[in-house]
Design a protein around this motif. Structure first.
Motif, PDB file in Angstrom:
ATOM      1  N   ASN A  63      64.034  75.540 -24.095  1.00 39.74           N
ATOM      2  CA  ASN A  63      63.584  77.095 -23.816  1.00 39.74           C
ATOM      3  C   ASN A  63      64.290  77.430 -22.538  1.00 39.74           C
ATOM      4  OD1 ASN A  63      62.228  77.812 -26.173  1.00 39.74           O
ATOM      5  ND2 ASN A  63      60.462  76.794 -25.337  1.00 39.74           N
ATOM      6  N   LYS A 101      53.718  81.717 -31.573  1.00 37.67           N
ATOM      7  CA  LYS A 101      55.495  81.284 -31.314  1.00 37.67           C
ATOM      8  C   LYS A 101      55.949  81.593 -32.658  1.00 37.67           C
ATOM      9  CE  LYS A 101      58.033  78.299 -28.819  1.00 37.67           C
ATOM     10  NZ  LYS A 101      58.300  76.790 -27.943  1.00 37.67           N
ATOM     11  N   LYS A 118      56.740  85.106 -32.906  1.00 40.67           N
ATOM     12  CA  LYS A 118      57.975  85.351 -31.626  1.00 40.67           C
ATOM     13  C   LYS A 118      59.358  84.650 -32.421  1.00 40.67           C
ATOM     14  CE  LYS A 118      60.089  83.529 -27.332  1.00 40.67           C
ATOM     15  NZ  LYS A 118      61.511  83.302 -27.857  1.00 40.67           N
ATOM     16  N   ASP A 137      52.956  75.897 -23.666  1.00 38.48           N
ATOM     17  CA  ASP A 137      53.570  74.909 -24.260  1.00 38.48           C
ATOM     18  C   ASP A 137      53.646  73.545 -23.422  1.00 38.48           C
ATOM     19  OD1 ASP A 137      54.993  76.373 -25.843  1.00 38.48           O
ATOM     20  OD2 ASP A 137      56.982  76.654 -24.896  1.00 38.48           O
ATOM     21  N   ARG A 195      50.083  77.443 -31.237  1.00 36.74           N
ATOM     22  CA  ARG A 195      51.554  77.835 -31.627  1.00 36.74           C
ATOM     23  C   ARG A 195      51.776  78.697 -32.284  1.00 36.74           C
ATOM     24  NH1 ARG A 195      52.160  71.882 -30.724  1.00 36.74           N
ATOM     25  NH2 ARG A 195      53.208  71.454 -28.670  1.00 36.74           N
ATOM     26  N   TRP A 231      55.696  81.531 -21.899  1.00 36.39           N
ATOM     27  CA  TRP A 231      55.391  80.453 -22.769  1.00 36.39           C
ATOM     28  C   TRP A 231      55.009  79.241 -22.234  1.00 36.39           C
ATOM     29  CZ3 TRP A 231      53.637  81.710 -27.577  1.00 36.39           C
ATOM     30  CH2 TRP A 231      54.078  83.043 -28.140  1.00 36.39           C
TER      31      TRP A 231
END
Length: 325
Positions: free
Chosen positions: A129, A207, A210, A159, A204, A155
């Motif tokens: 990332n 995510k 996203k 994470d 998550r 994030w």
């Protein structure tokens, strides 16, 4: 953003230029509001990438610039698809393990090996990332410093927390099964704690939203984009029912008397064999779908906990599906 320019093609016209994926879309806005329904769209495919378009990207002259992935390349879209696949695996398997439908038997089993692979993948994804460009206000940010800053502010904390919990859960589970720290009731209690810890992966879920949004931005076809939106809605509804089904199974399996006891007795009476967890989960999923649709089935709550959860599920279904109308 839109770049609006004027051109003369027999008469004065206006054109808006919009960049989508690997194409530039020229939108004819001629005729004003009265002829807006007659406005035409001309999609002009360009042979070179939008990364060569002046002002479209922000880059650095850095030795690590080649390691940064563009959000609209085929390689990045494939990675996002694989990311969604792993997220879907977590959304399916983790509730099943937490509810007790699936029983993890250590890293030597198939689920254990896949669990290690998923944990390694999320660990690698956390570092990748820092090298993934993103779209921000119509511009593609490809500068390493700003990518890292944006990730650290968004994030990164979630994470690294989830990855740490994943590794701790795997390590503790392996140590318990290898050295036999406890037996009987204490082992069951420890296994339940590990199931609850695995539920942390459910965080998550944002995510997935996203990543799906990033994929939408990379799609240049309105038809494909609409198709993907419908698919995401269908999969989302299935995941919601799957989650409620796992909770319903857990409540019935850990309360006495519960609906699981009566379902097992009915299955034994009809087929003369013990009901499997697969059959009981399918019954739970059937029950969940009937709460979200005008249908009924033979499974009903038989204790106060099941009754309260049934009311909560029906109220959630009422609020959720009324938003579609």
């Amino acid at each position: 953003g839109y770049d609006v320019s004027q051109a003369t093609l027999g008469k004065r016209s206006q054109y808006g230029k919009r960049t989508t994926g690997s194409q530039i879309e020229i939108i004819d806005l001629d005729g004003g509001e009265e002829q807006s329904t007659k406005s035409s769209r001309l999609t002009l495919a360009i042979s070179k990438r939008l990364s060569d378009t002046p002002g479209y990207e922000k880059r650095d002259q850095h030795c690590l610039q080649c390691c940064i992935s563009h959000p609209f390349t085929g390689r990045r879209i494939f990675y996002d698809l694989f990311n969604l696949f792993v997220l879907a695996y977590d959304m399916v398997i983790i509730p099943l393990e937490a509810a007790g439908v699936l029983v993890a038997t250590g890293t030597g089993s198939v689920l254990g090996v896949i669990g290690i692979f998923v944990t390694v993948f999320w660990t690698m994804d956390m570092f990748l990332n820092f090298c993934q460009g993103f779209n921000h206000k119509g511009m593609v940010e490809m500068r390493l410093k700003y990518i890292a800053r944006a990730y650290l502010r968004s994030w990164f904390i979630l994470d690294i927390t989830l990855v740490t919990l994943d590794w701790l859960t795997l390590l503790a589970s392996e140590m318990t099964s290898a050295f036999g720290f406890a037996r009987g009731t204490k082992t069951l209690r420890i296994s339940r704690i590990f199931r609850l810890l695995r539920l942390s992966r459910m965080f998550r879920l944002p995510k997935a939203i996203k990543v799906s949004g990033d994929m939408m931005e990379a799609v240049a076809s309105d038809t494909v984009e609409s198709f993907l939106k419908v698919c995401f809605w269908i999969v989302g509804i299935l995941f919601v029912n799957h989650f409620f089904a796992c909770i319903w199974f857990a409540i019935g399996n850990n309360s006495s008397p519960g609906w699981v006891k009566f379902a097992k007795a009915g299955y034994l009476e009809k087929s003369y064999k013990e009901a499997s967890n697969g059959y009981l989960y399918a019954t739970s999923l059937h029950w969940s779908l009937t709460q979200f649709t005008p249908a009924s089935m033979e499974v009903v709550p038989v204790n106060i906990y099941e009754r309260i959860f049934t009311i909560f599920t029906m109220f959630t279904a009422l609020v959720s599906f009324s938003s579609f109308v």
